[in-house]
Design an enzyme around this catalytic site. Structure first.
Site, PDB file in Angstrom:
ATOM      1  N   CYS A  81      -3.291  -2.622  -4.284  1.00 56.19           N
ATOM      2  CA  CYS A  81      -3.754  -1.520  -3.437  1.00 56.19           C
ATOM      3  C   CYS A  81      -5.059  -0.937  -3.982  1.00 56.19           C
ATOM      4  CB  CYS A  81      -2.687  -0.435  -3.364  1.00 56.19           C
ATOM      5  SG  CYS A  81      -3.177   0.972  -2.331  1.00 56.19           S
TER       6      CYS A  81
ATOM      7  N   ASN B  60      -4.277 -14.459   0.646  1.00 54.66           N
ATOM      8  CA  ASN B  60      -4.372 -13.295   1.525  1.00 54.66           C
ATOM      9  C   ASN B  60      -5.842 -12.906   1.656  1.00 54.66           C
ATOM     10  OD1 ASN B  60      -3.793  -9.786   1.195  1.00 54.66           O
ATOM     11  ND2 ASN B  60      -3.487 -10.949   3.060  1.00 54.66           N
ATOM     12  N   GLY B  61      -6.221 -12.570   2.877  1.00 58.19           N
ATOM     13  CA  GLY B  61      -7.593 -12.146   3.122  1.00 58.19           C
ATOM     14  C   GLY B  61      -8.265 -12.973   4.189  1.00 58.19           C
TER      15      GLY B  61
END
Length: 387
Positions: free
Chosen positions: A109, A216-217
């Site tokens: 995060c 991820n991304g």
């Protein structure tokens, strides 16, 4: 494939909707969907990020958030934690209360209120703290679950910035601590969601690890997912912003990864049907139509993106107060519209790179000072309170 946790988005109704699309695609291709313990044929659909301290303290909102979807074959929960003892206790409690069969820990995060206290994507810089959290959590899960080992996974970023990379050291610590896999959001804290994800970093991590690596991304379609896996060799994909307003992306991913040429390009009429189903699930789950419809308003714009819907119609939809009203308003639209090109591609605000918000002196050492240890322990309580 996995649905990434998104605050205020990945509640039970949205997770179920995404999973149902994937299941329908797999069924369409004749694949076995028979549920058995520990098996998720249509992928994992993870809760919103749960604050470890809030669960340990019995926060009522957190208990609502962690309540599992009874239809989900595998119950996946993601925790945010900075204190090793508290994080381990929260994970064990989630398993004990029947809410989790898979635990994911968030070290990715980039939100300032989290990183400025040493949490999220700032934490892997402190190797000892990361190791302590992972080892204690793994031990607590083993003690709670006995021989039925609960998978423990982690999500991370590449590092703080280009000069302070963390992923390779942190991922090895995760592997050595008994984690089942590592997910890499291929951006640094400083990059936030700007620019393009560095898929080459996913490939490098995959080549360095003995456990599965998930990418991820910038996965905004089934073809993106296939390209990421082909290009990086990663074991699976994790989708976050790409699912906003298009839960059918998981059907497209299922088709792509199975070699099918089929893709979903829903008309406005079909999108309206999905939006209405989403609203009905929200009311059913929340037992409060007013609250459910307030939560739905943010989804409306995502679903209608790119379609020719007038400003006044959008204004009314953004103020919708009941399922019946939503159905009436959707029925007034020109529903005979094909899926527009403008609805494809990136979702979510990309923004610009930004200076990471970190505790004072955080980057001066890979280990915690006594003062930083005290600060990090207090930080989790503030995040739990929404500060």
């Amino acid at each position: 494939m996995m649905l990434a946790p998104m605050a205020g988005v990945t509640d039970v109704p949205f997770r179920r909707l995404c999973r149902n699309f994937a299941e329908e695609a797999l069924h369409d291709m004749g694949q076995d969907l028979t549920a058995r313990p520990g098996w998720a044929p249509a992928g994992l659909y993870v809760t919103e990020m749960i604050t470890a301290r809030a669960l340990v303290e019995g926060n009522s909102r957190t208990l609502d958030m962690i309540t599992p979807d009874p239809t989900d074959p595998v119950r996946s929960v993601q925790f945010y934690g900075v204190d090793p003892v508290t994080t381990a206790a929260a994970a064990a409690r989630a398993v004990a209360m029947g809410a989790a069969e898979h635990i994911d820990l968030n070290f990715g995060c980039p939100v300032p209120k989290v990183t400025r206290k040493g949490g999220g994507s700032a934490l892997p810089w402190k190797l000892g703290l990361l190791q302590d959290i992972l080892q204690r959590t793994r031990k607590a899960l083993d003690k709670e679950a006995g021989p039925d080992r609960i998978p423990l996974t982690v999500k991370m970023r590449t590092g703080i910035d280009a000069d302070h990379q963390t992923i390779f050291d942190a991922a090895k610590i995760a592997q050595d601590a008994g984690c089942a896999s590592v997910t890499l959001h291929a951006r640094s804290t400083a990059e936030y969601y700007s620019g393009s994800a560095h898929w080459d970093m996913i490939a490098k991590l995959k080549s360095a690890m003995d456990i599965p690596v998930f990418g991820n991304g910038d996965v905004f379609s089934g073809d993106d997912a296939l390209q990421m896996m082909t290009q990086t060799g990663c074991d699976g994909v994790v989708v976050g912003r790409g699912a906003q307003g298009r839960p059918w992306i998981f059907a497209d991913i299922a088709y792509c990864l199975s070699g099918s040429k089929k893709r979903l390009a829903p008309s406005l009429e079909q999108v309206a049907q999905t939006l209405l189903k989403h609203a009905q699930l929200m009311v059913e789950w929340n037992h409060n139509e007013d609250r459910a419809m307030r939560e739905m308003r943010k989804h409306v714009g995502w679903y209608l993106r790119g379609f020719a819907v007038g400003g006044e119609e959008r204004r009314k939809l953004n103020l919708v107060g009941s399922v019946a009203e939503l159905e009436d308003l959707l029925g007034e639209l020109d529903l005979d519209q094909p899926y527009p090109a403008a609805a494809k591609g990136a979702r979510g605000r990309k923004g610009r790179p930004r200076q990471p918000h970190l505790p004072e002196g955080w980057l001066s050492s890979r280990e915690l000072s006594a003062g930083q240890l005290e600060m990090v322990a207090a930080a989790e309580a503030r995040v739990a309170d929404g500060g």
